[in-house]
Design an enzyme around this catalytic site. Structure first.
Site, PDB file in Angstrom:
ATOM      1  N   SER A 120       3.510  -6.759   2.148  1.00 34.90           N
ATOM      2  CA  SER A 120       2.275  -6.273   2.754  1.00 34.90           C
ATOM      3  C   SER A 120       1.084  -6.739   1.925  1.00 34.90           C
ATOM      4  CB  SER A 120       2.339  -4.756   2.927  1.00 34.90           C
ATOM      5  OG  SER A 120       1.367  -4.309   3.850  1.00 34.90           O
ATOM      6  N   GLN A 121       0.194  -5.848   1.479  1.00 36.22           N
ATOM      7  CA  GLN A 121      -0.996  -6.304   0.765  1.00 36.22           C
ATOM      8  C   GLN A 121      -0.649  -7.041  -0.529  1.00 36.22           C
ATOM      9  OE1 GLN A 121      -3.245  -2.676   0.170  1.00 36.22           O
ATOM     10  NE2 GLN A 121      -2.316  -2.248  -1.830  1.00 36.22           N
ATOM     11  N   ASP A 123       4.931  -5.436  14.860  1.00 29.56           N
ATOM     12  CA  ASP A 123       4.153  -4.724  13.854  1.00 29.56           C
ATOM     13  C   ASP A 123       3.163  -3.766  14.485  1.00 29.56           C
ATOM     14  OD1 ASP A 123       2.581  -4.048  11.522  1.00 29.56           O
ATOM     15  OD2 ASP A 123       3.330  -5.886  10.601  1.00 29.56           O
ATOM     16  N   HIS A 166       6.501  -3.162  10.803  1.00 32.43           N
ATOM     17  CA  HIS A 166       6.038  -3.609   9.498  1.00 32.43           C
ATOM     18  C   HIS A 166       7.043  -3.285   8.388  1.00 32.43           C
ATOM     19  CE1 HIS A 166       2.911  -5.154   6.935  1.00 32.43           C
ATOM     20  NE2 HIS A 166       2.936  -4.081   6.175  1.00 32.43           N
ATOM     21  N   MET A 199       0.824  -1.208   0.000  1.00 31.96           N
ATOM     22  CA  MET A 199       0.000   0.000   0.000  1.00 31.96           C
ATOM     23  C   MET A 199       0.858   1.258   0.000  1.00 31.96           C
ATOM     24  SD  MET A 199      -2.824   1.018   2.932  1.00 31.96           S
ATOM     25  CE  MET A 199      -1.618   1.149   4.280  1.00 31.96           C
TER      26      MET A 199
END
Length: 298
Positions: free
Chosen positions: A107-108, A225, A281, A33
Site C-alpha cells: 500500500s502506501q 480494490d 486491497h 497505513m
C-alpha cells in the site's frame, strides 16, 4: 492489517524451498497505513513466508519509531519526508545491505520505497515491488483497514477542510499523497511529498537517474480494490485532469509522455511490470505470492 487474516491463509505445508542460501539478495519491506513492521498476520507473516521459501535470505521489515505502537501511529502522523530520511539512514548503516537489496512496499509503503529509490541510491535498490501502492496518489478513502476506521473518519474530515494547508501537509501522512484532480495547481504547489517525487514542480535529474537504475519496477494492482481511489493509481494511472470520473493509464499521462521520471524509457526497456490480482486491497493467496512475487526476489 486485518485483511491478511483471511486474505493470506496459513497453510500447514509451505512447499519446497527454492534453492541454496548462497548469495541471496536481501529484502526490505515497508508496511502500509495502520499497520506495523511485525504484525503476525501481515508483515510478520510475509517475512516468515519469504524466509521459509528462500533459505538464508535477510529480511528487514522497516519500523518507524521505537515500538510497534509508534510505528503504527507514524503511518498516519509522521511527515513522510522524515520517514524516508530515517529509512535511508537505516539502510545506509546496515552492513548486510551494502551490496544491494530488493524492496517490497505494501500500500502506501510502495510509494514511500519509490522515494527511497529516487533519493537514496546507496545502498542500491535492485528491484522494487509495489503491492497496491498509490503512485499517483489518492482522491478519497472509501474504506479503511482493520481497526483504524475512527482515525480514517477524522482523516476524511481533515482532508476536506484543507489537504494542502501547511499544517495538514506536515502532520498527516495521507495528505502528502492526496491528489485532487480538480485542484491540480494546488496539488503541484503545496504537496510536500508526492508532487516532489513525481517531478510536478520541475525535473530533478538525480531522481530520474536513480529510478531508472532499477532492474525491475513491479506494480501490483488489486482488481477489486475498494480502498484505493482510483485503483488505477496502483499502476501509476490517475484521473484525467479537471474531473474525477474518467481515468487514464500511465502511458497517457503527461508524466509518461514527457518522461519526467524515465518511466517511458523504463517501459520500453521492459523494466516496468504491471500485475493484476483478483481481490480487494492487499487480499491475495499464498499460492499467488509464491508463483508471481517470489521469482522477483531470487
Amino acid at each position: 492489517m486485518a485483511a491478511f487474516r483471511t486474505a493470506v491463509p496459513v497453510l500447514a505445508l509451505l512447499g519446497l524451498c527454492l534453492g541454496p542460501a548462497a548469495a541471496v539478495t536481501p529484502l526490505v519491506i515497508w508496511h502500509g497505513m495502520g499497520d506495523s513492521c511485525c504484525n503476525p498476520v501481515s508483515m510478520g507473516y510475509i517475512q516468515k513466508l519469504v524466509e521459509k521459501k528462500i533459505p538464508g535470505i535477510y529480511v528487514l521489515s522497516l519500523k518507524i519509531g521505537s515500538n510497534l505502537i509508534q510505528d503504527m501511529e507514524n503511518s498516519f502522523f509522521m511527515n513522510v519526508n522524515d520517514q524516508v530520511s530515517e529509512v535511508c539512514s537505516q539502510l545506509a548503516t546496515d552492513p548486510r545491505l551494502k551490496g544491494g537489496y530488493n524492496a517490497m512496499g505494501f500500500s502506501q509503503g510502495g510509494q514511500f520505497l519509490r522515494a527511497v529509490a529516487q533519493r537514496c541510491p546507496s545502498p542500491p535498490m535492485l528491484n522494487l515491488i509495489s503491492v497496491g501502492g498509490q503512485h499517483q496518489g489518492v482522491y478519497g478513502f472509501p474504506r479503511c483497514p482493520g481497526e483504524s476506521s475512527h482515525i480514517c473518519d477524522w482523516i476524511r474530515k481533515t482532508l476536506d477542510l484543507g489537504a494542502y494547508t501547511k499544517a495538514v501537509q506536515e502532520h498527516l501522512v495521507q495528505a502528502e499523497y492526496w491528489h485532487d484532480p480538480l485542484k491540480e495547481e494546488d496539488y503541484r504547489k503545496n504537496s510536500i511529498f508526492l508532487a516532489d517525487i513525481n517531478q510536478e514542480r520541475g525535473i530533478n535529474e538525480t531522481y530520474k537517474k536513480n529510478l531508472m537504475a532499477l532492474k525491475k519496477f513491479v506494480m501490483v494492482k488489486f482488481l477489486n480494490d475498494t480502498m484505493v481511489d482510483p485503483p488505477i493509481s496502483e499502476w501509476f494511472g490517475f484521473y484525467k485532469s479537471g474531473q474525477a470520473k474518467e481515468t487514464i493509464p500511465l502511458q497517457e499521462t503527461s508524466l509518461y509522455k514527457e518522461d519526467r521520471l524515465g518511466l517511458q524509457e523504463m517501459d520500453k526497456a521492459g523494466k516496468l511490470v504491471f500485475l493484476g490480482v483478483k481481490g480487494d486491497h492487499l487480499h491475495f493467496s499464498e499460492e499467488w505470492f509464491d508463483s508471481t512475487i517470489l521469482p522477483f526476489l531470487q
